[in-house]
Design an enzyme around this catalytic site. Structure first.
Site, mmCIF file in Angstrom:
data_model
loop_
_atom_site.group_PDB
_atom_site.id
_atom_site.type_symbol
_atom_site.label_atom_id
_atom_site.label_comp_id
_atom_site.label_asym_id
_atom_site.label_seq_id
_atom_site.Cartn_x
_atom_site.Cartn_y
_atom_site.Cartn_z
ATOM 1 N N HIS A 99 0.831 -1.204 0.000
ATOM 2 C CA HIS A 99 0.000 0.000 0.000
ATOM 3 C C HIS A 99 0.863 1.250 0.000
ATOM 4 O O HIS A 99 1.921 1.288 0.619
ATOM 5 C CB HIS A 99 -0.972 0.027 1.186
ATOM 6 C CG HIS A 99 -0.301 -0.111 2.519
ATOM 7 N ND1 HIS A 99 0.122 -1.324 3.026
ATOM 8 C CD2 HIS A 99 0.034 0.805 3.452
ATOM 9 C CE1 HIS A 99 0.679 -1.151 4.204
ATOM 10 N NE2 HIS A 99 0.645 0.151 4.494
ATOM 11 N N HIS A 101 0.884 5.287 0.890
ATOM 12 C CA HIS A 101 0.189 6.303 1.682
ATOM 13 C C HIS A 101 0.215 7.637 0.944
ATOM 14 O O HIS A 101 1.281 8.090 0.514
ATOM 15 C CB HIS A 101 0.910 6.534 3.021
ATOM 16 C CG HIS A 101 0.909 5.376 3.962
ATOM 17 N ND1 HIS A 101 0.080 5.314 5.066
ATOM 18 C CD2 HIS A 101 1.644 4.227 3.999
ATOM 19 C CE1 HIS A 101 0.319 4.182 5.739
ATOM 20 N NE2 HIS A 101 1.263 3.518 5.115
HETATM 21 P P1 AMP Z 1 1.667 0.562 7.415
HETATM 22 O O1 AMP Z 1 2.238 0.946 8.747
HETATM 23 O O2 AMP Z 1 2.395 1.220 6.269
HETATM 24 O O3 AMP Z 1 1.531 -0.939 7.247
HETATM 25 O O4 AMP Z 1 0.243 1.212 7.367
HETATM 26 C C1 AMP Z 1 -0.950 0.523 7.599
HETATM 27 C C2 AMP Z 1 -2.045 1.547 7.645
HETATM 28 O O5 AMP Z 1 -3.280 0.885 7.547
HETATM 29 C C3 AMP Z 1 -2.088 2.373 8.943
HETATM 30 O O6 AMP Z 1 -1.927 3.763 8.633
HETATM 31 C C4 AMP Z 1 -3.463 2.065 9.524
HETATM 32 O O7 AMP Z 1 -4.066 3.175 10.133
HETATM 33 C C5 AMP Z 1 -4.222 1.599 8.300
HETATM 34 N N1 AMP Z 1 -5.341 0.712 8.565
HETATM 35 C C6 AMP Z 1 -5.332 -0.376 9.369
HETATM 36 N N2 AMP Z 1 -6.536 -0.983 9.354
HETATM 37 C C7 AMP Z 1 -7.326 -0.247 8.515
HETATM 38 C C8 AMP Z 1 -8.682 -0.363 8.098
HETATM 39 N N3 AMP Z 1 -9.492 -1.351 8.511
HETATM 40 N N4 AMP Z 1 -9.153 0.572 7.231
HETATM 41 C C9 AMP Z 1 -8.369 1.579 6.803
HETATM 42 N N5 AMP Z 1 -7.069 1.722 7.162
HETATM 43 C C10 AMP Z 1 -6.558 0.826 8.010
#
Ligand code: AMP
Ligand code: ZN
Length: 136
Positions: A99, A101
């Site tokens: 993903h 950001h």
């Molecule tokens: P990372 O640290 O790059 O793996 O980022 C994961 C991101 O996913 C974090 O910013 C979380 O806030 C986001 N996240 C986790 N669960 C969900 C969810 N159910 N819906 C939307 N975002 C999420």
């Protein structure tokens, strides 16, 4: 992939605030944003991180991010944007579905970028550059 949170969002098994979707890519609002409008752009094909993402999926994700970033900035009236990706747990990756950001930034929001440290001398920077060039 079984057990993957973002695959469940793609398959509508878990709800999310989706803002864009096409055949290959989904974009939705991060549930825990650093600022309003923080968006995640993901390939629909599961990969754990960019390191195992097929290049076609990465190109699709980056094209969508390119198109969405200015619209998100405009929609939340941001002053700037950071685009970033955490690859691997030591880099802060928590969800192991690739993903990107898109993070709107506001003047005075208080977030500071990482502080750089210069190489100690010319030899060190050349050695590092040589090691990287030898892999390319
Ligand atoms: P990372 O640290 O790059 O793996 O980022 C994961 C991101 O996913 C974090 O910013 C979380 O806030 C986001 N996240 C986790 N669960 C969900 C969810 N159910 N819906 C939307 N975002 C999420
Ligand atoms: Zn997945």
């Amino acid at each position: 992939m079984d057990g993957c949170l973002f695959c469940k969002i793609i398959n509508n098994e878990i709800s999310a605030e989706k803002i864009y979707e096409d055949e290959n890519v989904l974009a939705f609002l991060d549930i825990n944003p650093i600022n309003v409008g923080h968006t995640l752009v993901i390939p629909k094909n599961h990969s754990d991180s960019l390191l195992d993402t097929p290049i076609e999926d990465w190109l699709s994700v980056s094209e969508v991010a390119y198109r969405l970033a200015p619209k998100i900035k405009d929609a939340v009236d941001a002053d700037g944007i950071n685009i970033g990706m955490n690859i691997g747990a030591p880099a802060g990756q928590v969800i192991f579905h690739t993903h990107l950001h898109i993070m709107p930034r506001f003047s005075g929001d208080g977030y500071k970028l990482w502080k750089g440290t210069p190489y100690k001398d010319e030899q060190e920077i050349q050695t590092v550059a040589d090691r990287i060039r030898s892999k390319i």
